[in-house]
Design a protein around this motif. Sequence first.
Motif, PDB file in Angstrom:
ATOM      1  N   UNK A 627       6.575  57.076  35.862  1.00 10.91           N
ATOM      2  CA  UNK A 627       7.793  57.671  36.581  1.00 10.91           C
ATOM      3  C   UNK A 627       8.768  57.440  35.336  1.00 10.91           C
ATOM      4  N   UNK A 628       9.539  58.828  34.983  1.00 10.72           N
ATOM      5  CA  UNK A 628      10.412  58.591  33.777  1.00 10.72           C
ATOM      6  C   UNK A 628      11.726  59.265  34.393  1.00 10.72           C
ATOM      7  N   UNK A 629      12.900  58.619  34.164  1.00 14.13           N
ATOM      8  CA  UNK A 629      14.139  59.297  34.621  1.00 14.13           C
ATOM      9  C   UNK A 629      15.129  59.107  33.264  1.00 14.13           C
ATOM     10  N   UNK A 630      15.658  60.330  33.090  1.00 15.24           N
ATOM     11  CA  UNK A 630      16.516  60.438  31.575  1.00 15.24           C
ATOM     12  C   UNK A 630      17.832  60.653  32.105  1.00 15.24           C
ATOM     13  N   UNK A 631      18.752  60.176  31.677  1.00 16.97           N
ATOM     14  CA  UNK A 631      20.161  60.607  31.780  1.00 16.97           C
ATOM     15  C   UNK A 631      20.667  61.236  30.275  1.00 16.97           C
ATOM     16  N   UNK A 632      21.344  62.454  30.532  1.00 17.54           N
ATOM     17  CA  UNK A 632      21.726  62.976  29.253  1.00 17.54           C
ATOM     18  C   UNK A 632      22.966  63.107  29.208  1.00 17.54           C
ATOM     19  N   UNK A 633      23.832  63.307  28.171  1.00 15.49           N
ATOM     20  CA  UNK A 633      25.406  63.639  28.004  1.00 15.49           C
ATOM     21  C   UNK A 633      25.524  63.881  26.389  1.00 15.49           C
TER      22      UNK A 633
END
Length: 934
Positions: A627-633
């Motif tokens: 499981x991978x979760x990425x926050x991008x800004x």
Amino acid sequence: MKHTNRMTSLESVQKRRQPVRIPFMKTALAVALACAGLPVLADARLQGYVSAGEPAIALQGARVRILELNREAVSQRDGRFIFLDVKPGTYTLVSSYLGADDVQERITLVDHQTHQVNFSLKGVSGVVENIIVIGQAAGINKALNKQRSADNLITVVSADAIGQFPDTNVSEALQRLPGLSVERDQGEGRYVRVRGMSPDFNAVTINGVGVPGPDADRRAVALDVIPSDLLENLVVTKSVTPDMDANSLGGSIDVQSLSAFDRDGFFYQFTAEGSYDDNTAQTSPKLALTTSKRFSVGSGNDNLGIAAGISHFKREFGSDNVETGGAWDFGDGQDLLEEMEQRDYRITRERSGVVFNLDYKPGNSTHLYWRNLYSEYTDKEIRLGTVIEFDEPLASGEQGIAEVARELKDRAETQKIFSSALGGKTDFERWSINYGLGYSKSGENEPEHVAGAVFTLDEGVIADEVFELGYQGKRNIRVNAPAEFYQAQSYRLDEVELASSDTNDESLSLHLDFTRELTLADHPAQLKLGVKRVEREKDNDASVWVSEEFIGDTSLTQFAAGPVDYRLGEFGPQIRARAIKAVLDNVEEDELESRIGDFDITEDTSAAYVMGRIDLGNLRLLSGVRYEQTDFSARGYAYDGVADEMNTQTFSNDHDYWLPALHVRYSFSDNTQVRAAWTNTVVRPGFGQLSPGRVLEEDDGEIEASFGNPDLKPLESSNLDLGIEHYPGAASVISAYVFYKSIDHFAYQTDLAGSAGYEGFAEAMTFVNGKRAELTGIELAASRQFSNLPAPWNGLLVGGNATWVDSTARIGSNDDGEWSERDIPLPSQSDVSANLMLGYESDRWSARLSANYKSEYLLEVLDPLDVDYDTYVDEQLQLDFSLRYFVSDNIKLHVEALNLTDEVYYTWVKSPRYNAQYEAYGPTYKLGITFMSF
């Protein structure tokens, strides 16, 4: 899979991220340190080392089996193997290693005790004692043992094998492997493609730590930055397991630097080398030193290892170029040229690297490490150009009116990569724990330089400010021009552009992995689970200044030097950059160009996985999910030319994925096995594609826009692999694989003008997600050492590999209010890539002739609706030769020749008849000496 998109201010992005970053990192680090310090309970444990020769060389990839339990362990990089939680009893232990005789030993295990068994392998006809250290067959053999014993599909090249090729950097060493090819820059290998996938879609790690790319707009890591002298292994993973980062559509490349536990005792190797560039007649020096030693600390025996290395290579060379950039007019069946440019490059490249690694084993159950690699690559380039623009498109052999300009670019670019990995492994009674903290940083810096000095025709000398010119040929184009075309007095300085840029990409990671050996229904099994956190930030800052006012005489005669040595025809004088800077007056900053490319992007990824492995007789199954979760800004600038306003804009989004995997390996025997794998991977688009920069301009009532797309979806790939491997003996293999990749959300550049939201635009260039792309391939590899033949043929070694790939992706664009689509191959994908090697070695000398081939590939789509303007890189075949002679056991001479065929770099549009770029380099010759002690 879930996607969430949102727009917010920079302040809210920062506030949102803080609660996630700090507690996670502090808590995880505390757990890792606690694990390292826990007491160890040795209960029914069997461990040992596999080595060869005297002094001992650690052997990685040896299979060690407990026959009665059908349990198998694989020796690690330091030669160590371990079985945890073994029932007491008497067993038969067997070690198997390609190129050596199997070794068998009876052992009796007692509860609550640790039993130590060390294997010192003996080879056939002295294979291990001699060749394992110095021979090209030994390098191949080391790699094959690691590949054979892996749970998944990997390809390996060892330091011994790297040393047999005339390869200067990491990317050139990797091009010899099956399924891999390189993209070259000025004749040197730079970016690596895996199974036809663009370098931007492949992950790179150094000692297991992810490496960010130094280029401003790409994810690809320029592997020419890293010297090949400082390496121990290069490992390419083509089918990832759930415990690996999922950011690789093609494959994952791990650069492993040397360790003191790779070999016993004191080791050093010093190399001095000179290289000669045939194109410029320049000679360049190279020096490299690596060393390692083990020490006894406390009550331990040789339990502290220190390894270090330094390398420096300065190369002066050049290239000659003629290009059109695809500016051909193919209308009405014609092939007329609109513009062209002659270019001459003079280049100085310095490649330096430093390695410092510590390994410490405070006890039998804990191995701690600290591994550091720093590399720096400086590329100084002087580019002289003659730009020709015809008033009317012109056919070859005809004469026509043309505007002409002389140009100069003089810049120095430095790329840096630093990677540091701190961690270890601790074995408990039934569990093993891996823990590690990684930090890496890469960057690219260009100090203020002459980005473009333009000399146009002097109206006082050339009355009409044009020449009547022609050209010959369509591939290697030659200019037909009057004498005044080449004379300095015909030109006067018109404009100078200065520029500077600075890019930084920084990553911090932390991981914890827990492994449990167990038995399920009398079948050996393993459970592994873990977590990982990666925090990454990339920023780019560029500045541009322009001057059109100068002091003093601006005739090119005031800036000219001697004639240019140009192999593709006559060129004219050189131009001195320092003299140009001395006459600049009233230099003004170009605010638009200085700010529009600036950005600050963050990507924070949290991951967790669980996977299990079980042996059912000769069948090994490995399955799990990640499981991978990425926050991008992202933060950047938008320019509105209509309102003449520059504004800051921010974006943010997040994505998460469930990525299952299944790996199957069935062994018919120790030397024959089949593999199958189903994996899922995900890669974010390039930073240039995600950039928040936006430009809106109006020209004669027509609105044109160009902008990045921070809301692009990541590329998701489902991958299938199936193949067979047979190892007939030392340094010998025959393998065949088929593979398939289904890729969603392929990203490309297009024009949205006229479509919804852009109805009034004459042009709206941006990036969009396309539909599914597909890639199918076959990969074959074989090598054979003919040691069983009578002398002198027993020194013969033959190897080769070939990969056939076919791919398709659908792109589209708006055409007069209608959306039109067409299919293209995936960019950077050659249909065929191949290597062929013929080698020979004896006790004292070793020779190798190698050929590297890749067929044409799509470089760039200039017009999404017109196939005639797709730019392709032509096929390339490069022939290299190396010869090594051992003056003694500790002194080696080598002679190398690169690009013996004088292969050029050629790109074309429509067909290979029509030049987009033609560039020639010439061969390079090397002579060196190495002093070493094992």
